[in-house]
Design a protein around this motif. Sequence first.
Motif, PDB file in Angstrom:
ATOM      1  N   VAL A  98      -9.404   8.640  -6.016  1.00  0.00           N
ATOM      2  CA  VAL A  98      -8.451   7.654  -5.510  1.00  0.00           C
ATOM      3  C   VAL A  98      -8.093   6.631  -6.594  1.00  0.00           C
ATOM      4  O   VAL A  98      -8.644   6.647  -7.676  1.00  0.00           O
ATOM      5  CB  VAL A  98      -9.036   6.885  -4.313  1.00  0.00           C
ATOM      6  N   SER A  99      -7.178   5.767  -6.252  1.00  0.00           N
ATOM      7  CA  SER A  99      -6.841   4.671  -7.154  1.00  0.00           C
ATOM      8  C   SER A  99      -7.883   3.568  -6.975  1.00  0.00           C
ATOM      9  O   SER A  99      -7.972   2.967  -5.915  1.00  0.00           O
ATOM     10  CB  SER A  99      -5.452   4.129  -6.836  1.00  0.00           C
ATOM     11  N   PRO A 100      -8.673   3.312  -7.997  1.00  0.00           N
ATOM     12  CA  PRO A 100      -9.758   2.340  -7.837  1.00  0.00           C
ATOM     13  C   PRO A 100      -9.237   0.922  -7.625  1.00  0.00           C
ATOM     14  O   PRO A 100      -9.838   0.148  -6.882  1.00  0.00           O
ATOM     15  CB  PRO A 100     -10.534   2.441  -9.150  1.00  0.00           C
ATOM     16  N   SER A 101      -8.117   0.602  -8.253  1.00  0.00           N
ATOM     17  CA  SER A 101      -7.618  -0.754  -8.055  1.00  0.00           C
ATOM     18  C   SER A 101      -7.144  -0.928  -6.617  1.00  0.00           C
ATOM     19  O   SER A 101      -7.260  -2.005  -6.045  1.00  0.00           O
ATOM     20  CB  SER A 101      -6.502  -1.084  -9.041  1.00  0.00           C
ATOM     21  N   ASP A 131       2.052   7.093  -6.526  1.00  0.00           N
ATOM     22  CA  ASP A 131       1.089   8.117  -6.914  1.00  0.00           C
ATOM     23  C   ASP A 131       1.632   9.513  -6.657  1.00  0.00           C
ATOM     24  O   ASP A 131       1.399  10.435  -7.441  1.00  0.00           O
ATOM     25  CB  ASP A 131      -0.248   7.902  -6.189  1.00  0.00           C
ATOM     26  N   ASN A 160      -0.023  -7.259  -6.323  1.00  0.00           N
ATOM     27  CA  ASN A 160      -1.094  -6.309  -6.028  1.00  0.00           C
ATOM     28  C   ASN A 160      -1.377  -5.458  -7.266  1.00  0.00           C
ATOM     29  O   ASN A 160      -0.518  -4.726  -7.751  1.00  0.00           O
ATOM     30  CB  ASN A 160      -0.654  -5.428  -4.848  1.00  0.00           C
ATOM     31  N   CYS A 161      -2.611  -5.552  -7.765  1.00  0.00           N
ATOM     32  CA  CYS A 161      -2.966  -4.862  -8.994  1.00  0.00           C
ATOM     33  C   CYS A 161      -2.805  -3.347  -8.882  1.00  0.00           C
ATOM     34  O   CYS A 161      -2.480  -2.676  -9.859  1.00  0.00           O
ATOM     35  CB  CYS A 161      -4.402  -5.163  -9.368  1.00  0.00           C
ATOM     36  N   ALA A 162      -3.039  -2.823  -7.700  1.00  0.00           N
ATOM     37  CA  ALA A 162      -2.930  -1.384  -7.521  1.00  0.00           C
ATOM     38  C   ALA A 162      -1.484  -0.947  -7.735  1.00  0.00           C
ATOM     39  O   ALA A 162      -1.217   0.093  -8.346  1.00  0.00           O
ATOM     40  CB  ALA A 162      -3.408  -0.986  -6.126  1.00  0.00           C
ATOM     41  N   ALA A 183      -4.901   4.979 -13.312  1.00  0.00           N
ATOM     42  CA  ALA A 183      -4.909   4.405 -11.965  1.00  0.00           C
ATOM     43  C   ALA A 183      -5.578   5.323 -10.951  1.00  0.00           C
ATOM     44  O   ALA A 183      -5.278   5.277  -9.761  1.00  0.00           O
ATOM     45  CB  ALA A 183      -3.502   4.046 -11.493  1.00  0.00           C
ATOM     46  N   THR A 184      -6.478   6.181 -11.435  1.00  0.00           N
ATOM     47  CA  THR A 184      -7.355   6.904 -10.502  1.00  0.00           C
ATOM     48  C   THR A 184      -8.782   6.716 -11.004  1.00  0.00           C
ATOM     49  O   THR A 184      -8.997   6.196 -12.095  1.00  0.00           O
ATOM     50  CB  THR A 184      -7.062   8.415 -10.459  1.00  0.00           C
ATOM     51  N   ASN A 213      -3.952  10.692 -15.407  1.00  0.00           N
ATOM     52  CA  ASN A 213      -4.728  10.235 -14.247  1.00  0.00           C
ATOM     53  C   ASN A 213      -4.982   8.738 -14.277  1.00  0.00           C
ATOM     54  O   ASN A 213      -5.936   8.245 -13.681  1.00  0.00           O
ATOM     55  CB  ASN A 213      -6.062  10.967 -14.181  1.00  0.00           C
ATOM     56  N   TRP A 255       0.847  -1.208   0.000  1.00  0.00           N
ATOM     57  CA  TRP A 255       0.000   0.000   0.000  1.00  0.00           C
ATOM     58  C   TRP A 255       0.869   1.239   0.000  1.00  0.00           C
ATOM     59  O   TRP A 255       0.569   2.217  -0.676  1.00  0.00           O
ATOM     60  CB  TRP A 255      -0.937  -0.009   1.206  1.00  0.00           C
ATOM     61  N   VAL A 312       1.969   2.118  -3.344  1.00  0.00           N
ATOM     62  CA  VAL A 312       0.981   2.848  -4.142  1.00  0.00           C
ATOM     63  C   VAL A 312       0.995   4.334  -3.769  1.00  0.00           C
ATOM     64  O   VAL A 312       1.010   5.205  -4.639  1.00  0.00           O
ATOM     65  CB  VAL A 312      -0.432   2.255  -3.942  1.00  0.00           C
ATOM     66  N   PHE A 313       1.021   4.630  -2.461  1.00  0.00           N
ATOM     67  CA  PHE A 313       1.057   6.046  -2.034  1.00  0.00           C
ATOM     68  C   PHE A 313       2.251   6.741  -2.681  1.00  0.00           C
ATOM     69  O   PHE A 313       2.140   7.849  -3.204  1.00  0.00           O
ATOM     70  CB  PHE A 313       1.205   6.175  -0.514  1.00  0.00           C
ATOM     71  N   LEU A 350      -0.744  -1.038 -11.541  1.00  0.00           N
ATOM     72  CA  LEU A 350      -1.331   0.065 -12.309  1.00  0.00           C
ATOM     73  C   LEU A 350      -0.647   1.387 -12.003  1.00  0.00           C
ATOM     74  O   LEU A 350      -0.427   2.200 -12.891  1.00  0.00           O
ATOM     75  CB  LEU A 350      -2.830   0.157 -12.035  1.00  0.00           C
ATOM     76  N   SER A 351      -0.304   1.596 -10.741  1.00  0.00           N
ATOM     77  CA  SER A 351       0.376   2.845 -10.400  1.00  0.00           C
ATOM     78  C   SER A 351       1.751   2.879 -11.055  1.00  0.00           C
ATOM     79  O   SER A 351       2.220   3.949 -11.483  1.00  0.00           O
ATOM     80  CB  SER A 351       0.501   2.997  -8.885  1.00  0.00           C
ATOM     81  N   GLU A 362      -8.793  -3.803  -4.448  1.00  0.00           N
ATOM     82  CA  GLU A 362      -7.844  -4.766  -3.894  1.00  0.00           C
ATOM     83  C   GLU A 362      -7.977  -4.780  -2.361  1.00  0.00           C
ATOM     84  O   GLU A 362      -8.018  -5.832  -1.730  1.00  0.00           O
ATOM     85  CB  GLU A 362      -6.440  -4.347  -4.327  1.00  0.00           C
TER      86      GLU A 362
END
Lengths: 861, 456
Positions: free
Chosen positions: B76-79, A183, A211-213, A527-528, A525, A176, A179-180, A216-217, B83
């Motif tokens: 926000v990041s939807p994924s 981004d 982790n997909c997030a 991944a948002t 934008n 996580w 991701v922060f 994508l980020s 997740e």
Amino acid sequence: MSGHDSKYFSTTKKGEIPELKEELNSQYKDKRKDAVKKSQPDLAILAVNTFVKDSQDPNPLIRALAVRTMGCIRVDKITEYLCDPLQRCLKDDDPYVRKTAAICVAKLYDINAELVEDRGFLEALKDLISDNNPMVVANAVAALAEIQENSSSPIFEITGNTLSKLLTALNECTEWGQVFILDALSKYKAADAREAENIVERVTPRLQHANCAVVLSAVKMILQQMELITSTDVVRNLCKKMAPPLVTLLSAEPEIQYVALRNINLIVQRRPTILAHEIKVFFCKYNDPIYVKMEKLEIMIKLASDRNIDQVLLEFKEYATEVDVDFVRKAVRAIGRCAIKLERAAERCISVLLELIKIKVNYVVQEAIIVIKDIFRRYPNTYESIIATLCESLDTLDEPEAKASMIWIIGEYAERIDNADELLESFLESFPEEPAQVQLQLLTATVKLFLKKPTEGPQQMIQVVLNNATVETDNPDLRDRAYIYWRLLSTDPEAAKDVVLAEKPVISDDSNQLDPSLLDELLSNIATLSSVYHKPPEAFVTRVKTTQKTEEEDYPDGGETGYSESPSHAVDSAASPPATSSSAPHAAARQPVPVTPAPVPDLLGDLIGLDNDNSGNGAIVSVDQPTVPSGPPLPVVLAASTGQGLQISAQLVRRDGQIFYSLLFENNSQIPLDGFMIQFNKNTFGVAAAGPLQVPQLLPGTSASTLLPMVLFQNIAPGPPNTLLQVAVKNNQQPVWYFNDKVSLLVFFSEDGRMERSAFLETWKSLPDSNEVSKDFPGIVVNSVEATLDLLAASNMFFIAKRKHANQDVLYLSAKIPRGIPFLIELTAVIGIPGLKCAIKSPSPEMAPLFFEALENLLKS
Amino acid sequence: MISQFFVLSQRGDNIVFRDYRGDVQKGSAEIFFRKVKFWKEDGEEEAPPVFNVDGVNYFHVKVVGLLFVATTRTNVSPSLVLELLQRIARVVKDYLGVLNEDSIRKNFVLVYELLDEVVDFGYVQTTSTEVLKSFIFNEPIVVDVARLPALGPAGLFMQGTKRMPGTAVTKSVVANEPAGRKREEIFVDIIEKISVTFSSSGYILTSEIDGTIQMKSYLSGNPEIRLALNDDLSIGRGGRSIYDYSGSSGSGAVILDDCNFHESVHLDSFDVDRTLSLVPPDGEFPVMNYRITQEFKPPFRINALIEEAGPLKAEVILKVRAEYASSINANTILVQMPLPTYTTRVSFELEPGAVGQVTDFKESNKRLEWGLKKIVGGSEHTLRAKLTFSQESHGNITKEAGPVSMNFTIPMYNASRLQVKYLQIAKKSKTYNPYRWFTFGDSGNEAQLALASPAT
């Protein structure tokens, strides 16, 4: 639910630490917050003392919990007490305490931004970026990013130095945190290609994350830096690296797939090569949810090429025989779009469409005809040989768009269809009942026919059509177009030919194609949410940050001004008695005076615009809404005599689908007034202000008006519905003023209240008779059905059907209030004779009295 | 960041509701549920996982029939949010042992405690069961597993996901054994979801495996673990076409199109000898996800035939043949086939001497179901079903039925031949017997019955 929490927490005490923790937890809940907020500051301070003490507890868990809890008490007085413990905790030895404190700074900023800046918390946060614990770094980054978002001054700018620090932290962070950080870093602009390459190299390993997030980020970050990279080799290599992880996202849960597909849709618009060879992974699986299927279809169209089109067509053809009607339609449309996109494949696409038409499933045929019309536009004079096949299905067409498309085809190729006049004539019989879209096409097609075959038959037809489209109609678009044709034909038929039969610009497949500048913004934008909605963030982010927004929203932007004609018409017919409203155009029709000729581009646009949606409706809606500076005067709610010279006029209004409280303040006193605030008491609809009241200082003798955005369902008053809205307004100089306003149910009727005829019938049947309420209005006279309908439409009550019953006219309309509650309305009246009966059916029959009151006011005025 | 998190039951009851930021109205759960229930936009009847109502963005995922929902007002990041919702479900399951409405309601003190640690002010803090252990003090009230309906393979893949909270283990990570001592054990599952489409002539049209190596560790002291995979494993398709490898199904290397790893995995020696080393965190997590389009030998072949048999009547014949060795058995097989919507009655005819087979016609979604307890390798089973219709079929009846899909488990067998060669636990004093499970499920994929008999 959270109200009960504390009770449960207190029953499960076990051991000392959890016990303390539970106690804190229970106070942390909203119950405490509410209690504190509600005018018991003394009590709050008592509680704060405990927290302050706890923030120095030897147990780091307790320290962290104390800070976390205090950050949630949104009372100014308390926040001051929070500062010292927070400062300590930001430098605590334990990382758990530090990471909690970092988030707490963001909480505090939300309550009191100045305090955060004054007390140097921002600097402390920035120091935490260099912390040795990655979780602390991640939270510090998240907090700074949020603070930056809400601040106009540069607080958190990524420099080369922070960049390298964060890239290092990236490797050790939790998923996580990654991701922060990614981004936050995506806002960084690399200085040159070399730096960009460096960054990309550091980020690429993230593509392998489960982790997909994170994936994508990382993709977002790489795409952004790629813009700067000049070496084509590097770019090609990166594209190659990004493809497999993007495809892998499609093996995740369908929810994630959906997000991935929406993003991929954007990515392939910019860099089609990334997934050019992967079209097979976008083939729909039978058990994909419909939202996934639709997105896959869209991407398949984007990736279709001469090389893979056969495979793609095979898929589309499969889809077109599936069960789900909407999916089938979209598949048929997809075939047409491929035909338009790929010239060399057009013929194959058409033969697939013809095969589908032969199956004779009604909605497939209609959809096919719609796309074939587009194919004709794209490749004029190439495929007319199939018209005969299309004409076989003429009788089965019942959807407006399909009908309109078929009529366009007949008109366009009138000279090659032997019985074009017969075909068109068969449609003419039902002209008055047809939807506007079909009427417009019939009009144009008949004119084309006449120009191409100026014989007796078409001549008669054109008389009928022009008469229908000018005298018998209320639709301004149709009428205008008919008048233009009429004038053209009567003054200079050759000119008419030049205009009506002019060569059309070649179309391309631009449906779902984004405007380049919008695409740029959306790509930045990725991944948002913005990349999922395909809308820029400002289009849907409504932070409760209402600074000076009202000013801009006063004037709805552009768009509608183009239709200035239709509103004025609506006003005409609504305001004037029916006799004159229909005679005015009549008179004009008899002597078509060539006023100023319409500018040619407009005319062309009008003629060519096939899917000219009935924009008249949209424009009419705005008529009844009082505009703040120049609209009808607002009702006075607080007279100057009671308000010590302050007079307030106000009313709830609906504008562009939003509800505002339109207010006018007039200062007739001798002193300047400032610091205006407003408060709404509990009411039936829970109407409350969405932001603070924006009224500048009022000097004696001046006035100010404002539009206060409102929200619903905030503080709902229990009990039977009523229209009472109690308002309190205060300023720094005078006592608090209370006044009562009345809410008209009409402002809640939403723009999407139109129902299909079938839906209306179904809903009507599905509601029990006990939900039907009716009332008689002996004092109301309906003089013209049209004028009444226009008036109702202006308040978002939409006409559905009409029938005659003896000498009575029965009208059916629909409307919708928030939360999707429909109102089905039946109006019965005899034209010109006083007396109107109104029956409504709704899941919320208790609203009926309010509805009747509103209706009466509307129709009386 | 998110504003609220809540869990709704299928009926829309609020089971859990946590507000993190207070900037979204309290009635959001109701607004959400209404919107999802009566979704009708852009002609679609199923709400997408992300949508916006009046400025509030709603995210949701479905897990074991429950709706896990988050709201926010920001971009926000939807994924990340989606997740996160999946992870919350997994963490809760790790703690409660079983995830369902009943277990959440019974343990909601614990669930709220978890939620407060997982998210602070809307920002995810951690979803690692391991890390959370040091902040969580409530103990789970264990729900009696026996009372729950068995989670058959159909239930397992009900959501079409491959990362459903695991199969074999329904034990909380914190609950102690009755003896007071924790059992030292570790579970490794290889779960593969297979999609194969056959043409009517038996050719394979598409084939794909989505696999995951799932681990759930109950080892104390967090020892390091080494997992060795096939030596001949290679990653990334060399050429562009998947047909480059056709015919390699019997032998040759295992080629993954792509794979990714859990963050705890070290890949230092992966390139050399295909071993992964990791210190497994507590709780269930995917060690590795992979994707294969290389051709492989499907474990089953299905033949499906539907024929009209007079007015308002038709007959369906389903044949399943097991293509794997006779030493292996498949368990809990469920074959499903959608029938024409105007089907009113179905009568079944099993082969003579059939044991452990059940058949059903699900009236609500017009679906034929055929359950088999066991299929021995090399054997073949047939089902005949007579359908009665309420109306004449319009046109091609084969287009309105199917495709056939099949769910099953075959222990000690996996189609991709990806293997865990050994699992080494770096702990000196004791020897462990880690359980190894090879679980394996699938779903069929094709829209037409006449052209293609979709199977396994």
